[in-house]
Motif scaffolding. Structure first.
Motif, PDB file in Angstrom:
ATOM      1  N   VAL A 239      -9.693  69.921  98.712  1.00 38.20           N
ATOM      2  CA  VAL A 239      -8.484  69.099  98.862  1.00 38.20           C
ATOM      3  C   VAL A 239      -8.790  67.605  98.883  1.00 38.20           C
ATOM      4  N   ASN A 240      -9.847  67.197  99.566  1.00 38.54           N
ATOM      5  CA  ASN A 240     -10.133  65.764  99.724  1.00 38.54           C
ATOM      6  C   ASN A 240     -11.306  65.271  98.880  1.00 38.54           C
ATOM      7  N   ILE A 261      -8.925  73.826  93.695  1.00 34.16           N
ATOM      8  CA  ILE A 261      -9.713  73.292  92.584  1.00 34.16           C
ATOM      9  C   ILE A 261      -8.909  72.263  91.804  1.00 34.16           C
ATOM     10  N   GLU A 262      -7.576  72.403  91.824  1.00 32.16           N
ATOM     11  CA  GLU A 262      -6.706  71.478  91.102  1.00 32.16           C
ATOM     12  C   GLU A 262      -6.729  70.074  91.694  1.00 32.16           C
ATOM     13  N   LEU A 267     -13.082  65.502  88.363  1.00 30.69           N
ATOM     14  CA  LEU A 267     -14.034  66.485  87.842  1.00 30.69           C
ATOM     15  C   LEU A 267     -14.160  66.371  86.327  1.00 30.69           C
ATOM     16  N   GLU A 268     -15.421  66.251  85.849  1.00 31.03           N
ATOM     17  CA  GLU A 268     -15.704  66.141  84.420  1.00 31.03           C
ATOM     18  C   GLU A 268     -16.357  67.401  83.858  1.00 31.03           C
ATOM     19  N   GLU A 269     -17.195  68.057  84.645  1.00 35.97           N
ATOM     20  CA  GLU A 269     -17.876  69.259  84.188  1.00 35.97           C
ATOM     21  C   GLU A 269     -17.738  70.373  85.213  1.00 35.97           C
ATOM     22  N   GLN A 285      -1.156  74.059  89.489  1.00 38.37           N
ATOM     23  CA  GLN A 285       0.054  73.339  89.112  1.00 38.37           C
ATOM     24  C   GLN A 285      -0.228  71.922  88.629  1.00 38.37           C
ATOM     25  N   LYS A 286      -1.374  71.372  89.019  1.00 42.63           N
ATOM     26  CA  LYS A 286      -1.695  69.989  88.659  1.00 42.63           C
ATOM     27  C   LYS A 286      -2.625  69.937  87.451  1.00 42.63           C
ATOM     28  N   ASN A 287      -2.547  68.828  86.722  1.00 38.90           N
ATOM     29  CA  ASN A 287      -3.466  68.612  85.621  1.00 38.90           C
ATOM     30  C   ASN A 287      -4.823  68.149  86.129  1.00 38.90           C
ATOM     31  N   MET A 288      -5.882  68.745  85.584  1.00 37.74           N
ATOM     32  CA  MET A 288      -7.229  68.285  85.890  1.00 37.74           C
ATOM     33  C   MET A 288      -7.566  67.261  84.805  1.00 37.74           C
TER      34      MET A 288
END
Length: 519
Positions: A239-240, A261-262, A267-269, A285-288
């Motif tokens: 979360v943080n 994880i969202e 996060l790149e890899e 629900q969120k875009n990574m």
């Protein structure tokens, strides 16, 4: 051995080719050399030495190094300004170093690097240590650490200091510490540990991580690769963790990821290759936004529909050897940033209808038809029957159901065509192939074609033509002068032309190799 006194920029080579008996008795060449060595140090002023690098990797005798450090107790006692000590020692496990029990490190030491050390002296405190590197040691417990701690491959290690004693920690490397199974819960529960950037537990015995790690808001990389006993994260673990860029879980026992994880917006890899227990992503629900690489090679993944729409910047998607993967959503190749999708050896995969893509690599898949606007690298796709009419690069090997090439090759900017081992029949190469003025490489080996169309002479950049084992090939037309390599081995019907001196093949050869002949 080499003693590097970096403060005064002097290297004193000593003790080469000595008799082991002289080492034990401190006689002969060893005794003389050691005496000269101590005198030289005194003359140079030991009290001013700040950096020492000892290379003991050439030493052949364990007695040799033990004697050195028995003598160096006196030397170190005078080095009040010594800040950095590096000891390189690589004689294997049977020769690991044990220091005398009363050995004392200089009081102002900031950096200690000592590979293969059996244990630290009982009086070791290291109050001023900033970095400690004890790779491949037999240490079971580390009592003190500061900014950089590297205990990788220390297979006896079971305990490290409480994190409340290391508020400035920046990097912790416990890779290969197979006996280390649990991280202290104090991590993340005091201050912000705002300096900590990397946690590396690769190939360790770690089973679980405390949820308090989620408070490490400045952490950038977390490695749990080859942690076969690690299966899951706490629910709100991520979360943080707003700055985490790399999450490495390759070859681990991970079974699932939490929905948090969202929250990994940086996060790149995300590396999940060879995770056979990992079958499905959670509903997010969120875009990574920043994920550019997702590696699921040889994993247990079954489907991706819940994830793909949330990866707007994904460039590389690796799904090779995913035996459980049966379908890939059409949206996967509509991602504008996608450059390569690997689906090698996905034997149960059936593709949905796809119209837009940038790159695709397939091998041994069950795919029967492919979308247009694609860079193709295929091999051993036994069911592949047709190709799209627009391709960036065409490498299609050993696809026996493929009988012809697309009719509209003239609009493509191909530099390479490799259709070796397919089942191309007579007339399978369209005439407009020769409009591909950028083509440099053509491989039609192992096909049933009976001739090469005459328009090949127009390919002014073609330098390689391979036609091996084309059993029906009877004729080769006049060739372009740019050609530098011809391979027509195993073409029995073509060999009958070898005595025909007037054949266009032979008349064109001098032009093909003109530049090389002149050299």
């Amino acid at each position: 051995m080499e003693w590097k006194q970096e403060y005064s920029h002097i290297v004193l080579p000593i003790f080469y080719h000595v008799d082991p008996l002289d080492v034990r008795k401190q006689t002969g060449s060893f005794g003389e050399a050691f005496t000269r060595y101590e005198e030289t140090l005194k003359n140079k002023g030991m009290e001013n030495v700040e950096t020492i690098s000892l290379d003991l990797s050439r030493s052949k005798e364990k007695w040799f190094t033990i004697k050195i450090f028995a003598q160096m107790k006196k030397v170190f006692a005078k080095m009040k300004k010594l800040r950095l000590l590096k000891v390189y020692y690589s004689l294997g496990d049977e020769h690991k170093m044990s220091l005398p029990k009363d050995f004392e490190f200089p009081p102002n030491l900031n950096y200690l690097h000592w590979e293969g050390l059996v244990s630290l002296p009982s009086n070791f405190h290291g109050e001023k240590l900033v970095a400690i590197n004890l790779k491949s040691s037999d240490i079971k417990e580390l009592l003190k650490g500061e900014k950089f701690i590297d205990l990788s491959n220390s297979q006896q290690l079971i305990k490290i200091p409480k994190f409340s004693r290391m508020p400035k920690l920046e990097k912790l490397n416990l890779e290969g510490c197979v006996s280390f199974s649990k991280l202290h819960s104090s991590i993340g529960t005091f201050s912000e540990m705002k300096f900590l950037r990397e946690l590396d537990f690769r190939e360790s015995g770690i089973r679980e991580l405390p949820s308090s790690i989620g408070s490490l808001t400045f952490l950038e990389s977390l490695w749990l690769s080859k942690c076969s006993k690690f299966e899951k994260f706490p629910d709100n673990f991520f979360v943080n963790m707003r700055r985490l860029r790399i999450l490495g879980l390759s070859d681990s026992g991970i079974k699932e990821l939490p929905t948090s994880i969202e929250c990994l917006e940086a996060l790149e890899e995300l590396l999940l290759d060879n995770c056979s227990n990992f079958e499905k992503f959670p509903e997010i629900q969120k875009n990574m936004e920043n994920l550019v690489r997702l590696d699921l090679d040889d994993s247990g993944i079954k489907e991706l529909s819940c994830l793909i729409g949330h990866l707007p910047r994904l460039r590389s998607l690796e799904l090779s050897k995913c035996k459980n993967l049966r379908s890939v959503p059409s949206g996967i190749l509509q991602l504008e940033s996608l450059r390569m999708c690997y689906l090698i050896d996905c034997s149960n995969l059936i593709m949905e209808d796809m119209e837009h893509s940038k790159g695709l690599s397939l091998r041994e898949s069950a795919i029967t038809e492919l979308p247009s606007s694609i860079r193709l690298v295929l091999s051993n796709c036994e069911n592949l029957e047709t190709l799209p009419n627009s391709i960036g690069q065409l490498v299609v090997r050993n696809c026996p159901m493929l009988h012809k090439l697309p009719d509209s090759l003239r609009s493509m900017q191909l530099k390479e065509i490799d259709v070796s081992g397919c089942n191309l029949m007579a007339g399978a190469i369209p005439d407009d192939l020769w409009c591909l003025f950028s083509l440099k490489w053509l491989n039609v080996s192992g096909n049933n074609i009976d001739c090469i169309p005459g328009g090949i002479i127009r390919l002014s950049r073609l330098h390689t033509l391979i036609m091996r084992h084309c059993l029906m090939l009877k004729e080769i037309p006049e060739l372009p002068s740019s050609l530098r390599w011809i391979d027509a081995r195993g073409c029995p019907l073509l060999e009958t032309l070898s005595s025909d001196a007037k054949h266009p093949l032979w008349s064109s050869l001098p032009n093909c190799f003109k530049s090389q002949i002149q050299v």
